[in-house]
Design a protein around this motif. Structure first.
Motif, PDB file in Angstrom:
ATOM      1  N   SER A 120      35.202 -13.982  -7.295  1.00  0.00           N
ATOM      2  CA  SER A 120      35.035 -15.183  -6.489  1.00  0.00           C
ATOM      3  C   SER A 120      34.154 -16.177  -7.239  1.00  0.00           C
ATOM      4  CB  SER A 120      34.389 -14.832  -5.146  1.00  0.00           C
ATOM      5  OG  SER A 120      34.005 -16.014  -4.468  1.00  0.00           O
ATOM      6  N   LEU A 121      34.564 -17.431  -7.210  1.00  0.00           N
ATOM      7  CA  LEU A 121      33.776 -18.490  -7.854  1.00  0.00           C
ATOM      8  C   LEU A 121      32.750 -19.101  -6.907  1.00  0.00           C
ATOM      9  CD1 LEU A 121      36.695 -20.289  -9.696  1.00  0.00           C
ATOM     10  CD2 LEU A 121      34.852 -19.008 -10.781  1.00  0.00           C
ATOM     11  N   ASP A 122      32.781 -18.716  -5.647  1.00  0.00           N
ATOM     12  CA  ASP A 122      31.918 -19.326  -4.637  1.00  0.00           C
ATOM     13  C   ASP A 122      30.574 -18.632  -4.539  1.00  0.00           C
ATOM     14  OD1 ASP A 122      33.961 -21.074  -3.950  1.00  0.00           O
ATOM     15  OD2 ASP A 122      34.801 -19.661  -2.495  1.00  0.00           O
ATOM     16  N   GLY A 123      29.572 -19.396  -4.150  1.00  0.00           N
ATOM     17  CA  GLY A 123      28.268 -18.846  -3.846  1.00  0.00           C
ATOM     18  C   GLY A 123      27.324 -18.811  -5.037  1.00  0.00           C
ATOM     19  N   ARG A 124      26.239 -18.076  -4.827  1.00  0.00           N
ATOM     20  CA  ARG A 124      25.166 -17.979  -5.808  1.00  0.00           C
ATOM     21  C   ARG A 124      24.756 -16.523  -5.969  1.00  0.00           C
ATOM     22  NH1 ARG A 124      20.637 -22.024  -3.454  1.00  0.00           N
ATOM     23  NH2 ARG A 124      19.513 -21.163  -5.225  1.00  0.00           N
ATOM     24  N   ILE A 125      24.259 -16.177  -7.146  1.00  0.00           N
ATOM     25  CA  ILE A 125      23.665 -14.861  -7.368  1.00  0.00           C
ATOM     26  C   ILE A 125      22.374 -15.043  -8.148  1.00  0.00           C
ATOM     27  CG2 ILE A 125      25.773 -13.488  -7.257  1.00  0.00           C
ATOM     28  CD1 ILE A 125      25.779 -13.450 -10.343  1.00  0.00           C
ATOM     29  N   GLY A 126      21.458 -14.125  -7.942  1.00  0.00           N
ATOM     30  CA  GLY A 126      20.209 -14.147  -8.676  1.00  0.00           C
ATOM     31  C   GLY A 126      20.341 -13.520 -10.053  1.00  0.00           C
ATOM     32  N   ARG A 127      19.236 -13.567 -10.778  1.00  0.00           N
ATOM     33  CA  ARG A 127      19.253 -13.037 -12.145  1.00  0.00           C
ATOM     34  C   ARG A 127      19.521 -11.542 -12.179  1.00  0.00           C
ATOM     35  NH1 ARG A 127      13.986 -16.154 -14.374  1.00  0.00           N
ATOM     36  NH2 ARG A 127      13.356 -15.765 -12.250  1.00  0.00           N
ATOM     37  N   LYS A 128      18.957 -10.780 -11.250  1.00  0.00           N
ATOM     38  CA  LYS A 128      19.151  -9.321 -11.242  1.00  0.00           C
ATOM     39  C   LYS A 128      20.630  -8.959 -11.083  1.00  0.00           C
ATOM     40  CE  LYS A 128      18.201  -5.294  -8.440  1.00  0.00           C
ATOM     41  NZ  LYS A 128      17.699  -4.862  -7.142  1.00  0.00           N
ATOM     42  N   ASP A 129      21.283  -9.548 -10.079  1.00  0.00           N
ATOM     43  CA  ASP A 129      22.711  -9.264  -9.865  1.00  0.00           C
ATOM     44  C   ASP A 129      23.545  -9.725 -11.055  1.00  0.00           C
ATOM     45  OD1 ASP A 129      22.171  -8.130  -7.434  1.00  0.00           O
ATOM     46  OD2 ASP A 129      22.736  -9.894  -6.260  1.00  0.00           O
ATOM     47  N   PHE A 130      23.145 -10.853 -11.652  1.00  0.00           N
ATOM     48  CA  PHE A 130      23.872 -11.343 -12.820  1.00  0.00           C
ATOM     49  C   PHE A 130      23.805 -10.338 -13.961  1.00  0.00           C
ATOM     50  CE2 PHE A 130      23.732 -13.409 -16.978  1.00  0.00           C
ATOM     51  CZ  PHE A 130      25.000 -13.962 -17.005  1.00  0.00           C
ATOM     52  N   TRP A 131      22.605  -9.841 -14.256  1.00  0.00           N
ATOM     53  CA  TRP A 131      22.464  -8.918 -15.389  1.00  0.00           C
ATOM     54  C   TRP A 131      23.148  -7.579 -15.120  1.00  0.00           C
ATOM     55  CZ3 TRP A 131      21.985 -10.633 -19.927  1.00  0.00           C
ATOM     56  CH2 TRP A 131      21.248 -11.785 -20.191  1.00  0.00           C
ATOM     57  N   ILE A 132      23.147  -7.124 -13.876  1.00  0.00           N
ATOM     58  CA  ILE A 132      23.876  -5.887 -13.548  1.00  0.00           C
ATOM     59  C   ILE A 132      25.370  -6.103 -13.785  1.00  0.00           C
ATOM     60  CG2 ILE A 132      24.585  -4.361 -11.651  1.00  0.00           C
ATOM     61  CD1 ILE A 132      21.706  -4.703 -10.530  1.00  0.00           C
ATOM     62  N   GLY A 133      25.909  -7.217 -13.281  1.00  0.00           N
ATOM     63  CA  GLY A 133      27.321  -7.525 -13.495  1.00  0.00           C
ATOM     64  C   GLY A 133      27.655  -7.709 -14.963  1.00  0.00           C
ATOM     65  N   ALA A 134      26.768  -8.379 -15.705  1.00  0.00           N
ATOM     66  CA  ALA A 134      26.999  -8.597 -17.137  1.00  0.00           C
ATOM     67  C   ALA A 134      27.023  -7.273 -17.885  1.00  0.00           C
ATOM     68  CB  ALA A 134      25.928  -9.527 -17.708  1.00  0.00           C
ATOM     69  N   LEU A 135      26.124  -6.374 -17.558  1.00  0.00           N
ATOM     70  CA  LEU A 135      26.106  -5.068 -18.222  1.00  0.00           C
ATOM     71  C   LEU A 135      27.369  -4.266 -17.930  1.00  0.00           C
ATOM     72  CD1 LEU A 135      22.354  -4.040 -17.844  1.00  0.00           C
ATOM     73  CD2 LEU A 135      23.558  -4.740 -19.934  1.00  0.00           C
ATOM     74  N   VAL A 136      27.870  -4.358 -16.706  1.00  0.00           N
ATOM     75  CA  VAL A 136      29.121  -3.673 -16.362  1.00  0.00           C
ATOM     76  C   VAL A 136      30.264  -4.237 -17.209  1.00  0.00           C
ATOM     77  CG1 VAL A 136      30.865  -3.384 -14.541  1.00  0.00           C
ATOM     78  CG2 VAL A 136      28.450  -3.000 -14.031  1.00  0.00           C
ATOM     79  N   LEU A 137      30.375  -5.566 -17.285  1.00  0.00           N
ATOM     80  CA  LEU A 137      31.461  -6.178 -18.054  1.00  0.00           C
ATOM     81  C   LEU A 137      31.319  -5.918 -19.555  1.00  0.00           C
ATOM     82  CD1 LEU A 137      31.871  -9.576 -16.169  1.00  0.00           C
ATOM     83  CD2 LEU A 137      33.340  -7.560 -16.062  1.00  0.00           C
ATOM     84  N   ILE A 138      30.100  -5.948 -20.055  1.00  0.00           N
ATOM     85  CA  ILE A 138      29.877  -5.638 -21.473  1.00  0.00           C
ATOM     86  C   ILE A 138      30.263  -4.191 -21.756  1.00  0.00           C
ATOM     87  CG2 ILE A 138      28.083  -5.307 -23.228  1.00  0.00           C
ATOM     88  CD1 ILE A 138      26.692  -7.819 -22.021  1.00  0.00           C
TER      89      ILE A 138
END
Length: 144
Positions: free
Chosen positions: A9-27
């Motif tokens: 989803s392109l909607d909404g906002r996420i904080g830095r913690k959720d971003f880094w967790i998601g980034a680590l999963v994708l990496i």
């Protein structure tokens, strides 16, 4: 954490913690599949949408347009497409010359894509979010 909207989803906002967790999963997914000749580039292309969604929500958190995602994604998409072309050309002995030419170009484009994506990832990942609701929604802490 709700994984579906995080990656799709392109909607909404996420904080830095959720971003880094998601980034680590994708990496992690990208690294695990990168060594597979045809599957790796295909997975790289498939991960473009989840990366765009993740970074768009992070950009929204500090009041930026999601269109800025293109700074990181255009070079990455070009690199993945060239990697797929090179892998497919290498599978056919008649196009071995094209595979070697494509491999050199793929390395150059991949290096540029890596620099652009890494710089963008760090910028988006460390930038503090707006402490109040903005045009993209409430602060991530107040979202349920």
């Amino acid at each position: 954490m709700n994984w579906f909207p995080l990656f799709l989803s392109l909607d909404g906002r996420i904080g830095r913690k959720d971003f880094w967790i998601g980034a680590l999963v994708l990496i992690g997914v990208g690294l695990l599949t990168s060594l597979m000749p045809i599957v790796g580039p295909l997975v790289s292309l498939a991960l473009i949408a989840p990366w765009a969604c993740l970074m768009a929500k992070r950009l929204h958190d500090f009041g930026r347009s999601a269109w800025l995602v293109l700074i990181a994604l255009i070079p990455s998409a070009a690199s993945a497409a060239l990697g797929l072309f090179t892998a497919l050309a290498a599978a056919n002995a008649a196009t071995m010359g094209a595979a070697f030419a494509g491999a050199g170009l793929t390395l150059i484009v991949s290096f540029i894509a890596l620099l652009a994506s890494l710089g963008f990832l760090i910028w988006v990942g460390v930038q503090p979010g707006d402490p109040r609701p903005n045009a993209f929604g409430p602060t991530p802490d107040s979202m349920v």
